[in-house]
Write an enzyme that holds these catalytic residues in place. Structure first.
Site, mmCIF file in Angstrom:
data_model
loop_
_atom_site.group_PDB
_atom_site.id
_atom_site.type_symbol
_atom_site.label_atom_id
_atom_site.label_comp_id
_atom_site.label_asym_id
_atom_site.label_seq_id
_atom_site.Cartn_x
_atom_site.Cartn_y
_atom_site.Cartn_z
ATOM 1 N N HIS A 95 0.878 -1.256 0.454
ATOM 2 C CA HIS A 95 -0.295 0.329 0.080
ATOM 3 C C HIS A 95 0.580 1.079 -0.206
ATOM 4 O O HIS A 95 0.829 2.217 0.440
ATOM 5 C CB HIS A 95 -1.143 -0.298 1.653
ATOM 6 C CG HIS A 95 -2.093 -0.940 0.968
ATOM 7 N ND1 HIS A 95 -2.960 -0.673 0.499
ATOM 8 C CD2 HIS A 95 -2.655 -1.731 1.877
ATOM 9 C CE1 HIS A 95 -4.308 -1.290 0.023
ATOM 10 N NE2 HIS A 95 -3.476 -2.286 0.803
ATOM 11 N N ILE A 96 2.224 1.361 -0.567
ATOM 12 C CA ILE A 96 2.506 2.500 -0.747
ATOM 13 C C ILE A 96 3.057 2.635 -2.855
ATOM 14 O O ILE A 96 3.925 4.087 -2.340
ATOM 15 C CB ILE A 96 4.189 2.240 -0.242
ATOM 16 C CG1 ILE A 96 4.595 1.239 -0.552
ATOM 17 C CG2 ILE A 96 3.433 2.249 1.007
ATOM 18 C CD1 ILE A 96 6.056 1.019 0.794
ATOM 19 N N SER A 137 -13.455 -17.484 -22.744
ATOM 20 C CA SER A 137 -12.665 -17.597 -21.389
ATOM 21 C C SER A 137 -13.370 -19.025 -20.668
ATOM 22 O O SER A 137 -13.899 -19.600 -20.677
ATOM 23 C CB SER A 137 -12.758 -17.022 -20.069
ATOM 24 O OG SER A 137 -12.492 -17.270 -19.289
ATOM 25 N N GLY A 146 -5.898 -11.849 -4.812
ATOM 26 C CA GLY A 146 -4.487 -11.124 -4.625
ATOM 27 C C GLY A 146 -3.801 -11.230 -5.394
ATOM 28 O O GLY A 146 -1.696 -10.635 -4.847
ATOM 29 N N SER A 183 -2.965 -10.446 -8.426
ATOM 30 C CA SER A 183 -2.916 -10.206 -9.501
ATOM 31 C C SER A 183 -3.470 -10.381 -10.786
ATOM 32 O O SER A 183 -2.906 -10.250 -12.034
ATOM 33 C CB SER A 183 -1.677 -8.760 -9.869
ATOM 34 O OG SER A 183 -1.168 -7.742 -8.656
ATOM 35 N N SER A 184 -4.551 -11.310 -10.582
ATOM 36 C CA SER A 184 -4.894 -11.240 -12.166
ATOM 37 C C SER A 184 -5.785 -10.825 -12.974
ATOM 38 O O SER A 184 -5.577 -10.790 -14.695
ATOM 39 C CB SER A 184 -6.585 -12.580 -11.882
ATOM 40 O OG SER A 184 -7.134 -12.010 -11.280
ATOM 41 N N GLU A 193 -7.530 0.386 -15.153
ATOM 42 C CA GLU A 193 -7.747 -0.434 -14.327
ATOM 43 C C GLU A 193 -8.142 0.860 -13.038
ATOM 44 O O GLU A 193 -9.702 1.004 -12.770
ATOM 45 C CB GLU A 193 -6.209 -0.442 -13.700
ATOM 46 C CG GLU A 193 -7.053 -1.167 -11.674
ATOM 47 C CD GLU A 193 -7.657 -2.484 -11.850
ATOM 48 O OE1 GLU A 193 -8.520 -3.461 -11.575
ATOM 49 O OE2 GLU A 193 -6.845 -3.849 -12.906
ATOM 50 N N ASP A 236 1.209 -3.742 -9.897
ATOM 51 C CA ASP A 236 1.503 -5.029 -9.767
ATOM 52 C C ASP A 236 1.449 -5.221 -11.816
ATOM 53 O O ASP A 236 1.689 -5.757 -12.300
ATOM 54 C CB ASP A 236 -0.275 -5.430 -9.638
ATOM 55 C CG ASP A 236 -0.713 -5.550 -8.380
ATOM 56 O OD1 ASP A 236 0.192 -4.876 -7.727
ATOM 57 O OD2 ASP A 236 -2.236 -5.434 -8.124
HETATM 58 C C1 GLA Z 1 -3.494 -3.819 -4.883
HETATM 59 C C2 GLA Z 1 -3.071 -2.999 -5.560
HETATM 60 C C3 GLA Z 1 -1.686 -2.211 -5.877
HETATM 61 C C4 GLA Z 1 -1.216 -2.244 -4.770
HETATM 62 C C5 GLA Z 1 -1.308 -3.414 -3.484
HETATM 63 C C6 GLA Z 1 -1.339 -3.087 -2.471
HETATM 64 O O1 GLA Z 1 -2.568 -5.215 -5.987
HETATM 65 O O2 GLA Z 1 -3.171 -3.087 -7.661
HETATM 66 O O3 GLA Z 1 -0.957 -1.234 -7.025
HETATM 67 O O4 GLA Z 1 -2.040 -0.967 -4.222
HETATM 68 O O5 GLA Z 1 -3.158 -3.985 -3.729
HETATM 69 O O6 GLA Z 1 0.381 -3.159 -1.900
#
Ligand code: GLA
Length: 390
Positions: free
Chosen positions: A33-34, A66, A122, A124-125, A158, A170
């Site tokens: 989250h940075i 899909s 979480g 990143s699909s 996004e 991501d």
């Molecule tokens: C998600 C977001 C990223 C990042 C993370 C937390 O994956 O897509 O950009 O902010 O959360 O680190």
């Protein structure tokens, strides 16, 4: 990854795919989250990912199918491209809309997607689908974007098309990932270094809580907003562009400017997490995994208590990890609110770890997690020709 995808394409479209592309998912080792606060992050691409098989058509229509979802769509090239509910193909449609908005010439394509990233975990699909689509269109229509352009474009999809105000981590990780390397990415300047993710006797375990994520997007956007408020407050006296422009000591001196206690906690996490990434980078380069693990635990605690994006499921995994002497460190990874945790586990004890964490978690939560030993893979590319991005 499935080996029968080419036959599947023929079954679905009655013709052969002309090309197959692959884009991975990612885990973030530390720096959570940075990215949207101009901080340092340390993600790596994993070997789970999304495949896209394509064959151009002469009908000026984009077809989306899909093997993971039932919804299918046919979208004419010359139509208004808008988000439709919560369906998966919003991601590729958003990418197409972006290419067209930039004046790129496209032609119809039949597309078949298949992914083995657990959805909503979480890992990143969504970034994986965006980037694989952007990469494929760029290649098929020689649109002239650089790899970094594709990253920025996918993030814009996004943010603007899907409506999640995510940072760039991501999309960057899935595009620039390199086998057995972690990316040290400065999210302000976008400078990065691929560093050896030399884990010595350890491996990286991924523990999917299998918790269905609800309202994750709106809570995520709320955190982004809280950080913006904190920045505005600090800017009254500090000349900064991002929260990560200051360190912990400076934060302590000026934190009184942030009058809302919750917002102050959010900012405290951000600043401390950024400092932790710097220490973690040093620890990794000195092969000091004990220190790296300690920083992972500290990161988790801060995300739990100050940033409030963990939850009983992720905490249960980390609590178990702390009881196991063969685990150097563990933390949630990605946005949180469910999803996955990662742990550094002694290689030769992974099976034991997997059994024990599953039993502990199932006992506390009522259903089982999924546990994987993760491999660090390459970024997006043409399948069978996936080459390192450098
Ligand atoms: C998600 C977001 C990223 C990042 C993370 C937390 O994956 O897509 O950009 O902010 O959360 O680190």
């Amino acid at each position: 990854m499935r080996t029968d995808l080419k036959q599947e394409f023929v079954k679905q479209y009655g013709k052969e795919a002309t090309k197959t592309y692959f884009s991975p998912g990612r885990v973030n080792l530390i720096g959570e989250h940075i990215d949207y606060n101009g901080g340092l992050v340390m993600p790596c691409a994993i070997t789970f990912g999304s495949c896209l098989l394509v064959s151009p058509n002469n009908e000026n229509v984009f077809r989306f199918k899909s093997l993971n979802f039932n919804e299918q769509a046919e979208v004419p090239l010359n139509s208004e491209h808008k988000k439709v509910g919560e369906v998966w193909y919003n991601y590729p449609v958003g990418v197409i809309a972006h290419f067209l908005k930039d004046g790129k010439k496209l032609q119809g394509i039949d597309m078949l997607f298949y992914g083995d990233i657990p959805i909503g975990s979480g890992l990143s699909s969504s970034a994986s689908i965006e980037v694989v689509t952007a990469y494929a269109l760029n290649d098929l229509f020689t649109a002239g974007y650089s790899r970094l352009d594709l990253v920025k474009l996918s993030q814009a999809v996004e943010n603007k098309f899907i409506g999640v105000n995510c940072g760039i981590m991501d999309q960057f990780a899935v595009a620039f990932g390199e086998k057995n390397k972690a990316l040290m990415l400065n999210c302000d300047t976008l400078d990065y270094q691929a560093v050896d993710s030399n884990l010595g006797d350890y491996l990286l375990a991924i523990i999917n809580t299998n918790k269905p994520r609800k309202l994750a997007e709106s809570k995520y956007n709320q955190r982004v907003q809280e950080c913006r408020s904190a920045l505005v407050a600090l800017k009254q006296e500090l000349d900064i562009n991002y929260l990560c422009d200051i360190d912990g000591a400076t934060f302590e001196k000026y934190k009184h400017l942030i009058t809302d206690a919750t917002v102050q906690d959010r900012a405290k996490h951000v600043v401390a997490e950024n400092d932790r990434v710097k220490l973690a980078a040093k620890a990794l380069s000195n092969n000091n995994l004990t220190e790296f693990g300690r920083l992972m635990y500290a990161s988790h605690q801060s995300l739990r208590d100050l940033y409030e994006v963990s939850g009983i499921e992720l905490d249960t995994v980390v609590n178990y990890a702390k009881t196991n002497p063969d685990v150097a460190g563990a933390r949630m990874t990605g946005a949180g609110f469910g999803g996955c945790a990662i742990a550094l586990v002694k290689k030769d004890t992974f099976d034991k770890f997997s059994k024990e964490v599953s039993a502990y978690y199932t006992d506390k939560i009522g259903y089982a997690p999924s546990v994987y030993a993760s491999l660090i893979g390459d970024g997006v590319g043409i399948l069978n020709e996936v080459v390192s991005s450098k």
